[in-house]
Design an enzyme around this catalytic site. Structure first.
Site, PDB file in Angstrom:
ATOM      1  N   ASP A  38      -3.591 -10.638  51.410  1.00 36.92           N
ATOM      2  CA  ASP A  38      -2.805 -10.672  50.260  1.00 36.92           C
ATOM      3  C   ASP A  38      -1.424 -10.251  50.607  1.00 36.92           C
ATOM      4  O   ASP A  38      -1.168  -9.342  51.238  1.00 36.92           O
ATOM      5  CB  ASP A  38      -3.503  -9.799  48.994  1.00 36.92           C
ATOM      6  CG  ASP A  38      -2.764 -10.219  47.627  1.00 36.92           C
ATOM      7  OD1 ASP A  38      -3.757 -10.770  46.913  1.00 36.92           O
ATOM      8  OD2 ASP A  38      -1.923  -9.981  47.492  1.00 36.92           O
ATOM      9  N   ASN A 102      -7.701 -18.906  47.969  1.00 38.89           N
ATOM     10  CA  ASN A 102      -7.586 -18.311  46.425  1.00 38.89           C
ATOM     11  C   ASN A 102      -6.048 -18.040  46.098  1.00 38.89           C
ATOM     12  O   ASN A 102      -5.767 -18.102  44.959  1.00 38.89           O
ATOM     13  CB  ASN A 102      -8.506 -17.136  46.374  1.00 38.89           C
ATOM     14  CG  ASN A 102      -8.471 -16.782  45.060  1.00 38.89           C
ATOM     15  OD1 ASN A 102      -9.017 -17.442  43.973  1.00 38.89           O
ATOM     16  ND2 ASN A 102      -7.914 -15.562  44.779  1.00 38.89           N
ATOM     17  N   TYR A 174       1.293 -26.900  38.585  1.00 43.44           N
ATOM     18  CA  TYR A 174       0.008 -26.041  38.829  1.00 43.44           C
ATOM     19  C   TYR A 174      -1.150 -27.141  39.018  1.00 43.44           C
ATOM     20  O   TYR A 174      -2.039 -27.192  39.792  1.00 43.44           O
ATOM     21  CB  TYR A 174      -0.302 -25.038  37.828  1.00 43.44           C
ATOM     22  CG  TYR A 174      -1.361 -24.210  37.951  1.00 43.44           C
ATOM     23  CD1 TYR A 174      -1.518 -23.217  39.041  1.00 43.44           C
ATOM     24  CD2 TYR A 174      -2.635 -24.543  37.175  1.00 43.44           C
ATOM     25  CE1 TYR A 174      -2.839 -22.607  39.096  1.00 43.44           C
ATOM     26  CE2 TYR A 174      -3.675 -23.948  37.428  1.00 43.44           C
ATOM     27  CZ  TYR A 174      -3.664 -22.878  38.340  1.00 43.44           C
ATOM     28  OH  TYR A 174      -4.954 -22.066  38.310  1.00 43.44           O
ATOM     29  N   LYS A 178      -3.218 -28.121  42.098  1.00 49.38           N
ATOM     30  CA  LYS A 178      -4.958 -28.094  41.820  1.00 49.38           C
ATOM     31  C   LYS A 178      -5.514 -29.425  42.236  1.00 49.38           C
ATOM     32  O   LYS A 178      -6.764 -29.529  42.938  1.00 49.38           O
ATOM     33  CB  LYS A 178      -5.301 -27.500  40.689  1.00 49.38           C
ATOM     34  CG  LYS A 178      -4.711 -25.805  40.461  1.00 49.38           C
ATOM     35  CD  LYS A 178      -5.219 -25.186  41.800  1.00 49.38           C
ATOM     36  CE  LYS A 178      -5.123 -23.741  41.644  1.00 49.38           C
ATOM     37  NZ  LYS A 178      -5.564 -22.720  42.531  1.00 49.38           N
ATOM     38  N   THR A 208      -7.755 -12.827  34.603  1.00 48.14           N
ATOM     39  CA  THR A 208      -6.995 -12.251  35.408  1.00 48.14           C
ATOM     40  C   THR A 208      -5.706 -12.043  35.353  1.00 48.14           C
ATOM     41  O   THR A 208      -5.055 -12.576  34.260  1.00 48.14           O
ATOM     42  CB  THR A 208      -7.276 -12.864  36.964  1.00 48.14           C
ATOM     43  OG1 THR A 208      -6.557 -14.253  36.784  1.00 48.14           O
ATOM     44  CG2 THR A 208      -8.587 -13.236  37.436  1.00 48.14           C
TER      45      THR A 208
END
Length: 313
Positions: A38, A102, A174, A178, A208
């Site tokens: 991360d 991710n 986005y 994707k 999230t």
């Protein structure tokens, strides 16, 4: 008793929070040794000072539960830092077996308002980030396969989104990223199958930091109940796809949330028209195609919330 991922090593990117954290914990619970990656920027738009704390805290959590984990704080959108991430797994555990991509950011804007920088940054982190790690992992597995004289073990789980499937008006960057990830996944699946490697993509739905606005007011959990949109509903599928049990699952796109998994078929032809002569004329196309759409509602892109059962609470 042996665990499904015993003896395997894994990288999970964007694993300091949210979905990535849940996935890293699940892989470790199933027996994998994990590199928790991360970059650690606090803003979901990729802003703020990078920090080692999120990755280190998740790695420490895995070790406290009896697993093996190390933290890595590189930026997967940087080609050389992605190389270093893959090498870290190889140096620490002797090999890499599983890659879960991710990491991502959001910079939402309508298409007519979006800046070039807002477009580029999201494509850079999501799509290039997936490519970078996949590139170096694929090279590792190809070399191992050559040395072994046959297939080796390799699993890639990429993160797409229903924004790609259904569209998302305020997220053209986005949604495009994707969609690109799905194309990257299917191409990778075809290229690496002969080496023993599978590549699949998931469209997870979870509450999230990235989706706090999207799911505000949706299916709030009752007292003592697990949130239907908790990341813990997604991570078991990632664990399965990373395992030997999923050896025949390759090049697939799966939607997952709240105790539901849907396998998405590739696009099908909805209608087909043939020209009466060598090529179409404008009038002929008008006569054939216009009636097909005449009785259909405008903007007939399906709403994922309706098709896959998400309802406001």
């Amino acid at each position: 008793m042996s665990l499904p991922l015993d003896g395997l090593s894994a990288i999970v990117t964007g694993a300091g929070r949210g979905l990535g954290r849940a996935e890293a914990l699940e892989l470790a619970r199933l027996g994998a040794s994990v590199v928790v990656n991360d970059f650690g920027q606090p803003g979901r738009d990729g802003s703020g000072e990078a920090s080692a704390t999120p990755a280190e805290e998740v790695a420490a959590e895995i070790r406290a539960a009896g697993g093996q984990a190390v933290a890595h704080t590189g930026d997967v959108a940087d080609h050389e830092q992605a190389r270093a991430l893959v090498q870290a797994a190889i140096d620490t555990y002797g090999k890499l077996d599983v890659l879960v991509n991710n990491a991502g950011i959001l910079r939402d804007r309508m298409i007519f308002s979006m800046s070039e920088a807002e477009w580029d940054s999201v494509i850079h982190v999501h799509l290039k980030g997936h490519f970078n790690t996949t590139h170096f992992a694929a090279a590792h597995w190809r070399e191992r396969s050559k040395a072994a004289g046959g297939p080796v073990y390799g699993r890639i789980v990429n993160t797409s989104s229903e924004a790609y499937l259904a569209g998302s008006a305020g997220q053209p960057n986005y949604a495009a990223a994707k969609g690109g990830i799905v194309g990257l996944t299917t191409s990778t699946a075809l290229a690496l199958a002969k080496y023993g490697v599978t590549a699949n993509a998931i469209c997870p739905r979870a509450r999230t930091r990235m989706t706090e606005d999207v799911f505000q007011g949706f299916q709030e959990p009752g007292a003592g109940q697990l949130d239907p949109l908790a990341p813990e509903h997604v991570s078991p599928l990632v664990g399965y796809l990373a395992s030997p049990a999923a050896a025949k699952v390759n090049g697939q796109l799966l939607v997952v949330h709240g105790g539901m998994v849907a396998i998405v078929e590739r696009p099908k032809v909805a209608a087909k028209f043939d020209s009466a002569k060598e090529t179409f004329t404008f009038d002929e196309l008008d006569e054939l195609i216009s009636p097909y759409y005449a009785d259909r509602p405008p903007n007939e892109t399906f709403a994922a919330a309706e098709v896959l059962g998400l309802k406001r609470g």
